[in-house]
Design a protein around this motif. Structure first.
Motif, short mmCIF file in Angstrom:
data_model
loop_
_atom_site.label_atom_id
_atom_site.label_comp_id
_atom_site.label_asym_id
_atom_site.label_seq_id
_atom_site.Cartn_x
_atom_site.Cartn_y
_atom_site.Cartn_z
N LYS A 1 0.81 -1.22 0.00
CA LYS A 1 0.00 0.00 0.00
C LYS A 1 0.84 1.27 0.00
O LYS A 1 0.38 2.32 -0.45
N ILE A 2 2.07 1.19 0.53
CA ILE A 2 2.93 2.37 0.61
C ILE A 2 4.28 2.06 -0.04
O ILE A 2 4.93 1.08 0.33
N LEU A 3 4.68 2.88 -0.99
CA LEU A 3 5.93 2.68 -1.72
C LEU A 3 6.72 3.98 -1.74
O LEU A 3 6.21 5.03 -2.15
N CYS A 4 7.98 3.90 -1.30
CA CYS A 4 8.87 5.07 -1.30
C CYS A 4 10.13 4.73 -2.08
O CYS A 4 10.85 3.79 -1.75
N LEU A 5 10.38 5.50 -3.14
CA LEU A 5 11.57 5.32 -3.98
C LEU A 5 12.38 6.62 -3.91
O LEU A 5 12.02 7.62 -4.54
N CYS A 6 13.45 6.59 -3.14
CA CYS A 6 14.20 7.81 -2.87
C CYS A 6 15.58 7.77 -3.51
O CYS A 6 16.48 7.05 -3.04
N GLU A 7 15.74 8.48 -4.61
CA GLU A 7 17.02 8.64 -5.29
C GLU A 7 17.67 7.32 -5.68
O GLU A 7 18.89 7.15 -5.58
N ILE A 8 16.85 6.38 -6.14
CA ILE A 8 17.40 5.12 -6.63
C ILE A 8 17.60 5.22 -8.14
O ILE A 8 17.14 6.16 -8.79
N ALA A 9 18.29 4.22 -8.69
CA ALA A 9 18.53 4.16 -10.14
C ALA A 9 17.60 3.13 -10.75
O ALA A 9 17.09 2.22 -10.06
N TYR A 10 17.38 3.25 -12.05
CA TYR A 10 16.48 2.35 -12.77
C TYR A 10 17.24 1.67 -13.90
O TYR A 10 17.95 2.33 -14.66
N LYS A 11 17.07 0.36 -14.02
CA LYS A 11 17.78 -0.41 -15.04
C LYS A 11 17.42 0.05 -16.44
O LYS A 11 18.26 0.11 -17.34
N SER A 12 16.15 0.40 -16.64
CA SER A 12 15.69 0.84 -17.96
C SER A 12 14.54 1.83 -17.79
O SER A 12 14.07 2.07 -16.67
N GLU A 13 14.08 2.39 -18.89
CA GLU A 13 12.96 3.32 -18.87
C GLU A 13 11.67 2.67 -18.38
O GLU A 13 10.79 3.34 -17.86
N ASP A 14 11.57 1.35 -18.53
CA ASP A 14 10.34 0.64 -18.15
C ASP A 14 10.35 0.12 -16.72
O ASP A 14 9.33 -0.38 -16.23
N SER A 15 11.48 0.21 -16.05
CA SER A 15 11.59 -0.38 -14.71
C SER A 15 10.58 0.21 -13.73
O SER A 15 9.94 -0.52 -12.95
N PHE A 16 10.40 1.52 -13.78
CA PHE A 16 9.49 2.20 -12.86
C PHE A 16 8.05 1.75 -13.09
O PHE A 16 7.34 1.35 -12.16
N SER A 17 7.60 1.82 -14.34
CA SER A 17 6.21 1.44 -14.65
C SER A 17 5.97 -0.05 -14.43
O SER A 17 4.87 -0.46 -14.02
N ASN A 18 6.99 -0.89 -14.68
CA ASN A 18 6.85 -2.33 -14.44
C ASN A 18 6.63 -2.61 -12.95
O ASN A 18 5.86 -3.49 -12.58
N LEU A 19 7.33 -1.86 -12.10
CA LEU A 19 7.14 -2.02 -10.67
C LEU A 19 5.71 -1.68 -10.27
O LEU A 19 5.05 -2.43 -9.55
#
Length: 455
Positions: A179-197
Protein backbone atom coordinates in the motif's frame (compact mmCIF):
# COMPACT_ATOMS: atom_id res chain seq x y z
CA UNK A 1 5.46 13.08 82.54
CA UNK A 2 9.01 13.05 81.25
CA UNK A 3 8.90 9.28 80.73
CA UNK A 4 5.57 9.58 78.95
CA UNK A 5 6.87 12.35 76.69
CA UNK A 6 10.01 10.34 76.03
CA UNK A 7 7.91 7.33 75.04
CA UNK A 8 5.74 9.46 72.78
CA UNK A 9 8.79 10.95 71.04
CA UNK A 10 10.28 7.46 70.62
CA UNK A 11 7.08 6.16 69.02
CA UNK A 12 6.86 9.15 66.63
CA UNK A 13 10.53 8.69 65.64
CA UNK A 14 9.86 5.02 64.90
CA UNK A 15 6.83 5.88 62.79
CA UNK A 16 8.81 8.51 60.89
CA UNK A 17 11.58 6.00 60.13
CA UNK A 18 9.01 3.48 58.91
CA UNK A 19 7.46 6.10 56.63
CA UNK A 20 10.88 7.02 55.26
CA UNK A 21 11.76 3.35 54.70
CA UNK A 22 8.40 2.85 53.01
CA UNK A 23 9.04 5.80 50.66
CA UNK A 24 12.51 4.50 49.82
CA UNK A 25 11.02 1.11 49.05
CA UNK A 26 8.51 2.66 46.67
CA UNK A 27 11.25 4.54 44.87
CA UNK A 28 13.37 1.43 44.40
CA UNK A 29 10.62 -0.67 42.82
CA UNK A 30 11.53 -1.87 39.30
CA UNK A 31 8.24 -1.11 37.59
CA UNK A 32 9.42 -2.03 34.07
CA UNK A 33 10.26 -5.60 35.08
CA UNK A 34 6.71 -6.00 36.35
CA UNK A 35 5.40 -5.44 32.83
CA UNK A 36 4.44 -8.35 30.61
CA UNK A 37 6.89 -9.65 28.00
CA UNK A 38 4.66 -8.44 25.19
CA UNK A 39 4.55 -4.89 26.56
CA UNK A 40 8.33 -4.80 27.10
CA UNK A 41 8.84 -6.03 23.53
CA UNK A 42 6.56 -3.26 22.32
CA UNK A 43 8.72 -0.70 24.16
CA UNK A 44 11.91 -2.23 22.75
CA UNK A 45 10.47 -1.98 19.23
CA UNK A 46 11.01 1.79 19.37
CA UNK A 47 14.77 1.27 19.75
CA UNK A 48 17.34 0.37 17.08
CA UNK A 49 18.15 -3.34 17.32
CA UNK A 50 21.67 -2.52 18.54
CA UNK A 51 20.27 -0.73 21.59
CA UNK A 52 17.60 -3.37 22.18
CA UNK A 53 20.29 -6.07 22.30
CA UNK A 54 22.16 -4.12 25.01
CA UNK A 55 19.20 -4.59 27.38
CA UNK A 56 20.00 -8.32 27.47
CA UNK A 57 22.62 -7.65 30.18
CA UNK A 58 20.02 -6.40 32.67
CA UNK A 59 18.94 -9.83 33.94
CA UNK A 60 18.27 -13.40 32.88
CA UNK A 61 14.71 -12.50 32.00
CA UNK A 62 15.86 -9.70 29.67
CA UNK A 63 18.49 -11.87 28.02
CA UNK A 64 16.24 -13.06 25.18
CA UNK A 65 13.45 -10.46 25.18
CA UNK A 66 14.99 -8.53 22.27
CA UNK A 67 14.74 -11.67 20.11
CA UNK A 68 10.93 -11.52 20.43
CA UNK A 69 10.64 -7.94 19.16
CA UNK A 70 8.86 -8.05 15.75
CA UNK A 71 11.24 -5.47 14.33
CA UNK A 72 14.87 -5.51 13.18
CA UNK A 73 16.62 -2.21 12.50
CA UNK A 74 20.33 -2.51 11.63
CA UNK A 75 22.84 0.12 10.51
CA UNK A 76 26.60 0.14 10.22
CA UNK A 77 28.32 3.24 11.57
CA UNK A 78 30.11 5.14 8.82
CA UNK A 79 32.01 7.20 11.42
CA UNK A 80 33.38 4.23 13.35
CA UNK A 81 37.14 3.88 12.84
CA UNK A 82 37.13 0.08 12.98
CA UNK A 83 33.62 -0.91 11.88
CA UNK A 84 32.21 -4.28 12.80
CA UNK A 85 31.25 -6.48 9.91
CA UNK A 86 27.64 -5.69 9.07
CA UNK A 87 27.43 -9.04 7.30
CA UNK A 88 28.34 -10.88 10.52
CA UNK A 89 25.88 -8.78 12.56
CA UNK A 90 22.93 -9.37 10.21
CA UNK A 91 23.49 -13.14 10.07
CA UNK A 92 23.84 -13.29 13.86
CA UNK A 93 20.71 -11.23 14.56
CA UNK A 94 18.59 -13.21 12.09
CA UNK A 95 19.82 -16.50 13.59
CA UNK A 96 18.92 -15.47 17.15
CA UNK A 97 15.66 -13.73 16.32
CA UNK A 98 12.64 -15.78 17.41
CA UNK A 99 9.58 -13.61 16.71
CA UNK A 100 7.22 -15.68 14.53
CA UNK A 101 6.09 -12.57 12.67
CA UNK A 102 8.61 -9.94 11.53
CA UNK A 103 6.66 -6.72 11.18
CA UNK A 104 9.57 -4.50 10.16
CA UNK A 105 13.04 -5.12 8.70
CA UNK A 106 15.30 -2.12 8.07
CA UNK A 107 18.89 -2.31 6.79
CA UNK A 108 21.16 0.70 6.29
CA UNK A 109 24.69 0.29 4.96
CA UNK A 110 27.35 2.86 4.12
CA UNK A 111 29.65 0.29 2.57
CA UNK A 112 29.35 -2.19 -0.33
CA UNK A 113 26.96 -5.10 0.21
CA UNK A 114 27.50 -8.54 -1.30
CA UNK A 115 24.51 -9.49 -3.53
CA UNK A 116 24.56 -13.11 -2.32
CA UNK A 117 24.30 -12.10 1.34
CA UNK A 118 21.59 -9.54 0.64
CA UNK A 119 19.53 -12.12 -1.26
CA UNK A 120 19.91 -14.57 1.65
CA UNK A 121 18.75 -11.99 4.20
CA UNK A 122 15.76 -10.98 2.10
CA UNK A 123 14.79 -14.63 1.66
CA UNK A 124 14.94 -15.08 5.45
CA UNK A 125 12.77 -12.06 6.32
CA UNK A 126 10.22 -12.98 3.65
CA UNK A 127 9.96 -16.35 5.38
CA UNK A 128 9.08 -14.44 8.55
CA UNK A 129 6.22 -12.73 6.67
CA UNK A 130 7.79 -9.27 6.76
CA UNK A 131 5.30 -6.41 6.40
CA UNK A 132 7.60 -3.40 6.19
CA UNK A 133 10.91 -3.54 4.32
CA UNK A 134 13.39 -0.65 4.23
CA UNK A 135 16.71 -0.89 2.37
CA UNK A 136 19.17 2.01 2.33
CA UNK A 137 22.59 1.75 0.68
CA UNK A 138 24.69 4.87 0.48
CA UNK A 139 28.28 5.83 -0.38
CA UNK A 140 28.79 2.42 -1.98
CA UNK A 141 31.49 1.96 -4.60
CA UNK A 142 28.87 0.59 -6.94
CA UNK A 143 25.10 0.40 -7.10
CA UNK A 144 23.37 -2.50 -5.34
CA UNK A 145 20.91 -4.44 -7.48
CA UNK A 146 17.65 -5.14 -5.69
CA UNK A 147 17.41 -8.94 -5.33
CA UNK A 148 14.69 -10.66 -7.36
CA UNK A 149 13.71 -12.44 -4.14
CA UNK A 150 12.03 -9.21 -3.00
CA UNK A 151 9.42 -9.56 -5.72
CA UNK A 152 8.23 -12.89 -4.33
CA UNK A 153 6.99 -11.34 -1.07
CA UNK A 154 3.20 -11.51 -0.67
CA UNK A 155 2.95 -9.96 2.81
CA UNK A 156 4.80 -6.69 2.33
CA UNK A 157 2.69 -3.59 3.01
CA UNK A 158 5.37 -0.86 3.07
CA UNK A 159 8.47 -0.83 0.85
CA UNK A 160 11.20 1.83 1.06
CA UNK A 161 14.21 1.82 -1.28
CA UNK A 162 16.80 4.53 -0.74
CA UNK A 163 19.91 5.78 -2.58
CA UNK A 164 22.37 3.41 -4.30
CA UNK A 165 19.91 0.72 -5.40
CA UNK A 166 19.16 -0.38 -8.96
CA UNK A 167 15.56 -1.33 -9.68
CA UNK A 168 15.03 -4.06 -12.28
CA UNK A 169 11.74 -5.85 -11.58
CA UNK A 170 10.75 -9.05 -13.43
CA UNK A 171 8.08 -8.85 -16.11
CA UNK A 172 5.51 -10.82 -14.10
CA UNK A 173 5.20 -10.37 -10.35
CA UNK A 174 2.74 -8.96 -7.84
CA UNK A 175 2.81 -7.27 -4.45
CA UNK A 176 -0.80 -8.08 -3.46
CA UNK A 177 -0.55 -6.30 -0.08
CA UNK A 178 1.68 -3.30 -0.91
CA UNK A 179 0.00 0.00 0.00
CA UNK A 180 2.93 2.37 0.61
CA UNK A 181 5.93 2.68 -1.72
CA UNK A 182 8.87 5.07 -1.30
CA UNK A 183 11.57 5.32 -3.98
CA UNK A 184 14.20 7.81 -2.87
CA UNK A 185 17.02 8.64 -5.29
CA UNK A 186 17.40 5.12 -6.63
CA UNK A 187 18.53 4.16 -10.14
CA UNK A 188 16.48 2.35 -12.77
CA UNK A 189 17.78 -0.41 -15.04
CA UNK A 190 15.69 0.84 -17.96
CA UNK A 191 12.96 3.32 -18.87
CA UNK A 192 10.34 0.64 -18.15
CA UNK A 193 11.59 -0.38 -14.71
CA UNK A 194 9.49 2.20 -12.86
CA UNK A 195 6.21 1.44 -14.65
CA UNK A 196 6.85 -2.33 -14.44
CA UNK A 197 7.14 -2.02 -10.67
CA UNK A 198 3.87 -0.11 -10.36
CA UNK A 199 2.05 -2.58 -12.60
CA UNK A 200 2.61 -5.22 -9.92
CA UNK A 201 1.03 -3.12 -7.14
CA UNK A 202 -2.76 -3.58 -7.49
CA UNK A 203 -3.71 -1.96 -4.13
CA UNK A 204 -1.08 0.81 -3.90
CA UNK A 205 -2.39 3.93 -2.12
CA UNK A 206 0.68 6.00 -1.24
CA UNK A 207 3.61 6.65 -3.63
CA UNK A 208 6.60 8.90 -2.87
CA UNK A 209 9.25 9.38 -5.56
CA UNK A 210 12.45 11.39 -5.22
CA UNK A 211 14.51 11.35 -8.41
CA UNK A 212 18.30 11.11 -8.47
CA UNK A 213 19.98 14.41 -9.24
CA UNK A 214 21.44 12.96 -12.47
CA UNK A 215 18.21 11.14 -13.47
CA UNK A 216 20.23 7.92 -13.69
CA UNK A 217 18.51 5.30 -15.86
CA UNK A 218 15.19 6.96 -16.68
CA UNK A 219 13.59 10.26 -17.68
CA UNK A 220 10.06 9.10 -18.52
CA UNK A 221 7.83 7.83 -15.73
CA UNK A 222 4.33 6.41 -16.06
CA UNK A 223 2.07 6.22 -13.02
CA UNK A 224 -0.99 4.19 -13.97
CA UNK A 225 -2.40 3.38 -10.53
CA UNK A 226 -6.20 3.63 -10.21
CA UNK A 227 -6.07 3.03 -6.42
CA UNK A 228 -3.53 5.77 -5.63
CA UNK A 229 -4.62 8.32 -3.00
CA UNK A 230 -1.36 10.13 -2.20
CA UNK A 231 1.40 11.05 -4.65
CA UNK A 232 4.61 12.89 -3.80
CA UNK A 233 7.27 13.83 -6.38
CA UNK A 234 10.59 15.54 -5.64
CA UNK A 235 13.53 16.45 -7.84
CA UNK A 236 16.49 18.58 -6.76
CA UNK A 237 18.89 18.46 -9.76
CA UNK A 238 22.63 18.63 -9.77
CA UNK A 239 24.54 21.24 -11.75
CA UNK A 240 24.52 21.45 -14.67
CA UNK A 241 20.91 20.32 -14.89
CA UNK A 242 20.47 16.95 -16.66
CA UNK A 243 17.94 16.26 -19.39
CA UNK A 244 14.29 17.08 -18.84
CA UNK A 245 11.95 14.50 -17.33
CA UNK A 246 8.28 13.62 -17.73
CA UNK A 247 5.56 12.05 -15.59
CA UNK A 248 2.37 10.67 -17.09
CA UNK A 249 -0.14 10.21 -14.29
CA UNK A 250 -3.42 8.33 -14.20
CA UNK A 251 -4.76 8.28 -10.64
CA UNK A 252 -8.46 9.23 -10.76
CA UNK A 253 -9.03 8.93 -6.97
CA UNK A 254 -5.95 10.92 -5.92
CA UNK A 255 -6.67 12.93 -2.75
CA UNK A 256 -3.25 14.30 -1.79
CA UNK A 257 -0.59 15.65 -4.14
CA UNK A 258 2.90 16.93 -3.26
CA UNK A 259 5.58 18.34 -5.52
CA UNK A 260 8.91 19.83 -4.48
CA UNK A 261 11.88 20.98 -6.56
CA UNK A 262 12.63 21.56 -10.23
CA UNK A 263 9.42 21.05 -12.19
CA UNK A 264 9.44 18.72 -15.17
CA UNK A 265 6.63 17.93 -17.58
CA UNK A 266 3.74 16.59 -15.48
CA UNK A 267 0.86 15.25 -17.55
CA UNK A 268 -2.38 14.23 -15.84
CA UNK A 269 -4.29 11.86 -18.08
CA UNK A 270 -7.51 12.48 -16.18
CA UNK A 271 -8.72 15.53 -14.25
CA UNK A 272 -7.92 15.48 -10.51
CA UNK A 273 -11.49 15.86 -9.31
CA UNK A 274 -10.94 14.09 -5.98
CA UNK A 275 -7.88 15.99 -4.78
CA UNK A 276 -8.35 17.59 -1.35
CA UNK A 277 -4.89 18.65 -0.20
CA UNK A 278 -2.09 19.83 -2.52
CA UNK A 279 1.39 21.29 -1.95
CA UNK A 280 3.66 22.72 -4.64
CA UNK A 281 7.13 24.09 -3.95
CA UNK A 282 9.13 25.20 -7.01
CA UNK A 283 12.91 25.50 -6.63
CA UNK A 284 14.34 26.00 -10.09
CA UNK A 285 17.99 26.26 -11.03
CA UNK A 286 19.80 28.99 -12.98
CA UNK A 287 19.14 27.17 -16.25
CA UNK A 288 15.57 28.54 -16.12
CA UNK A 289 16.88 31.96 -17.16
CA UNK A 290 17.14 30.60 -20.69
CA UNK A 291 13.79 28.82 -20.61
CA UNK A 292 11.64 31.18 -18.57
CA UNK A 293 8.61 31.26 -20.87
CA UNK A 294 8.46 27.49 -21.23
CA UNK A 295 9.01 26.90 -17.51
CA UNK A 296 6.45 29.49 -16.41
CA UNK A 297 3.81 27.78 -18.55
CA UNK A 298 4.52 24.49 -16.73
CA UNK A 299 3.98 26.07 -13.35
CA UNK A 300 0.66 27.63 -14.28
CA UNK A 301 -0.45 24.41 -15.94
CA UNK A 302 0.17 22.48 -12.71
CA UNK A 303 -1.60 25.10 -10.60
CA UNK A 304 -4.62 24.89 -12.91
CA UNK A 305 -4.69 21.10 -12.57
CA UNK A 306 -5.12 21.49 -8.80
CA UNK A 307 -8.16 23.73 -8.92
CA UNK A 308 -10.38 21.17 -7.16
CA UNK A 309 -8.25 21.33 -4.01
CA UNK A 310 -9.74 22.24 -0.67
CA UNK A 311 -6.36 22.99 0.92
CA UNK A 312 -3.62 24.41 -1.31
CA UNK A 313 -0.04 25.38 -0.46
CA UNK A 314 2.05 27.03 -3.19
CA UNK A 315 5.57 28.40 -3.28
CA UNK A 316 5.63 29.26 -6.99
CA UNK A 317 9.32 29.97 -7.50
CA UNK A 318 11.63 32.69 -8.69
CA UNK A 319 10.98 35.68 -10.91
CA UNK A 320 12.19 33.92 -14.05
CA UNK A 321 9.31 31.49 -13.92
CA UNK A 322 6.29 33.61 -13.20
CA UNK A 323 5.94 36.54 -15.53
CA UNK A 324 4.12 34.43 -18.09
CA UNK A 325 0.85 32.60 -18.61
CA UNK A 326 -2.33 32.78 -16.55
CA UNK A 327 -4.52 30.80 -14.17
CA UNK A 328 -7.60 31.80 -16.17
CA UNK A 329 -10.14 30.26 -16.79
CA UNK A 330 -9.78 27.88 -13.81
CA UNK A 331 -12.04 28.41 -10.78
CA UNK A 332 -11.18 27.22 -7.28
CA UNK A 333 -14.68 26.75 -5.90
CA UNK A 334 -13.61 24.21 -3.24
CA UNK A 335 -10.62 26.14 -1.92
CA UNK A 336 -11.01 27.10 1.76
CA UNK A 337 -7.36 27.40 2.81
CA UNK A 338 -4.51 28.89 0.78
CA UNK A 339 -0.89 29.09 1.90
CA UNK A 340 1.21 31.12 -0.53
CA UNK A 341 4.95 31.83 -0.64
CA UNK A 342 5.24 35.43 -1.85
CA UNK A 343 8.22 37.21 -3.34
CA UNK A 344 8.59 40.42 -5.28
CA UNK A 345 7.65 38.84 -8.59
CA UNK A 346 4.65 36.63 -7.87
CA UNK A 347 2.08 38.86 -6.19
CA UNK A 348 0.12 38.83 -9.45
CA UNK A 349 -0.23 35.04 -9.08
CA UNK A 350 -1.69 35.51 -5.60
CA UNK A 351 -4.05 38.16 -6.93
CA UNK A 352 -5.22 35.83 -9.70
CA UNK A 353 -5.90 33.03 -7.20
CA UNK A 354 -7.90 35.28 -4.87
CA UNK A 355 -10.12 36.41 -7.73
CA UNK A 356 -11.12 32.82 -8.55
CA UNK A 357 -11.47 31.42 -4.98
CA UNK A 358 -14.86 32.74 -3.77
CA UNK A 359 -15.09 30.39 -0.77
CA UNK A 360 -11.65 31.05 0.73
CA UNK A 361 -11.70 31.18 4.55
CA UNK A 362 -8.03 31.06 5.57
CA UNK A 363 -5.13 32.85 3.85
CA UNK A 364 -1.50 32.43 4.97
CA UNK A 365 1.37 34.32 3.32
CA UNK A 366 4.95 33.14 3.82
CA UNK A 367 7.41 35.70 2.50
CA UNK A 368 10.52 34.40 0.75
CA UNK A 369 13.72 36.43 0.72
CA UNK A 370 13.49 39.56 -1.40
CA UNK A 371 16.24 40.70 -3.72
CA UNK A 372 16.43 44.44 -3.14
CA UNK A 373 17.82 45.01 -6.63
CA UNK A 374 14.61 43.62 -8.12
CA UNK A 375 12.06 45.94 -6.55
CA UNK A 376 10.87 46.79 -10.04
CA UNK A 377 9.52 43.26 -10.36
CA UNK A 378 6.86 43.79 -7.72
CA UNK A 379 3.74 43.82 -9.87
CA UNK A 380 0.88 43.30 -7.45
CA UNK A 381 -1.31 45.62 -9.48
CA UNK A 382 -4.63 47.02 -8.38
CA UNK A 383 -6.65 44.63 -6.26
CA UNK A 384 -10.13 45.60 -7.41
CA UNK A 385 -11.85 42.24 -6.97
CA UNK A 386 -14.56 43.44 -4.65
CA UNK A 387 -16.09 40.56 -2.69
CA UNK A 388 -13.36 38.01 -3.43
CA UNK A 389 -12.52 37.79 0.30
CA UNK A 390 -16.11 37.89 1.47
CA UNK A 391 -15.84 34.59 3.43
CA UNK A 392 -12.30 35.04 4.77
CA UNK A 393 -12.12 34.51 8.56
CA UNK A 394 -8.37 34.25 9.23
CA UNK A 395 -5.31 35.92 7.69
CA UNK A 396 -1.60 35.47 8.56
CA UNK A 397 1.45 37.18 7.09
CA UNK A 398 4.78 35.59 8.08
CA UNK A 399 7.83 37.83 7.53
CA UNK A 400 5.98 41.14 7.19
CA UNK A 401 8.27 44.20 6.80
CA UNK A 402 5.68 46.88 6.04
CA UNK A 403 7.01 47.49 2.54
CA UNK A 404 4.66 49.57 0.43
CA UNK A 405 3.04 46.71 -1.46
CA UNK A 406 2.77 44.62 1.73
CA UNK A 407 1.02 47.43 3.58
CA UNK A 408 -1.35 47.93 0.64
CA UNK A 409 -2.27 44.26 0.66
CA UNK A 410 -2.96 44.24 4.40
CA UNK A 411 -5.22 47.28 3.93
CA UNK A 412 -7.00 45.48 1.13
CA UNK A 413 -7.68 42.46 3.36
CA UNK A 414 -9.05 44.60 6.17
CA UNK A 415 -11.24 46.54 3.74
CA UNK A 416 -12.67 43.49 1.95
CA UNK A 417 -12.92 40.69 4.54
CA UNK A 418 -16.29 41.30 6.23
CA UNK A 419 -16.13 38.08 8.30
CA UNK A 420 -12.48 38.35 9.35
CA UNK A 421 -11.98 37.21 12.96
CA UNK A 422 -8.20 37.16 13.25
CA UNK A 423 -5.25 38.84 11.54
CA UNK A 424 -1.79 37.68 12.63
CA UNK A 425 1.28 39.60 11.49
CA UNK A 426 4.67 38.00 12.19
CA UNK A 427 7.71 40.26 11.98
CA UNK A 428 11.48 39.89 12.19
CA UNK A 429 12.21 43.11 14.12
CA UNK A 430 10.46 43.02 17.48
CA UNK A 431 11.44 46.64 18.20
CA UNK A 432 8.57 48.10 16.19
CA UNK A 433 5.96 45.58 17.34
CA UNK A 434 3.92 48.10 19.36
CA UNK A 435 4.12 50.88 16.79
CA UNK A 436 3.09 48.53 13.98
CA UNK A 437 0.14 47.27 15.98
CA UNK A 438 -0.94 50.86 16.55
CA UNK A 439 -0.75 51.69 12.83
CA UNK A 440 -2.65 48.53 11.86
CA UNK A 441 -5.35 49.32 14.42
CA UNK A 442 -5.98 52.67 12.73
CA UNK A 443 -6.76 51.11 9.32
CA UNK A 444 -10.51 51.05 8.57
CA UNK A 445 -11.90 47.51 8.48
CA UNK A 446 -15.09 45.82 7.42
CA UNK A 447 -15.19 43.35 10.31
CA UNK A 448 -15.88 44.67 13.80
CA UNK A 449 -14.85 41.30 15.29
CA UNK A 450 -11.35 41.24 13.84
CA UNK A 451 -8.54 40.89 16.38
CA UNK A 452 -5.11 41.99 15.12
CA UNK A 453 -2.03 40.36 16.62
CA UNK A 454 1.60 41.22 15.94
CA UNK A 455 4.17 38.56 16.83
Amino acid sequence: MDMANSGTHHQSDSKRKKVELSQDAVVSIDRISNLSDSLICHILSFLPTKEAVVTSILSNRWKTLWTLVPKINLENNRFQKIPLSLTHIVYRVLALHRAPLLRNFSLTSYSPCDPFHLDTWIHTVIGRKVQQLRLHFSHSKKLVKLPRTVFTCKTIVILELIDDIVLDPPSNFQFPSLKILCLCEIAYKSEDSFSNLLSGCPVLEDLRVKLREDLDGATNFKIIVPTLKLLGIEFIPGYPRPHDYKFEIYSPVLENFRFCGDLGNLVFIEKLTKVVDAEVGIYAGHWVLENGLHYGARIFKLVRELNCSKFLSICPGQKECLCFDSIYPSMYQNLVRLEFGVNLSNWHVLKALLLVAPNLKVLVLDKNDYDEEDNRLCCIGRLDGSGCLSLLTAFSFNGYEELEHEAEFVKYVLNEARLLNAMTIKIYDKNFKESLLQRLSMIPRQSTKCVITVE
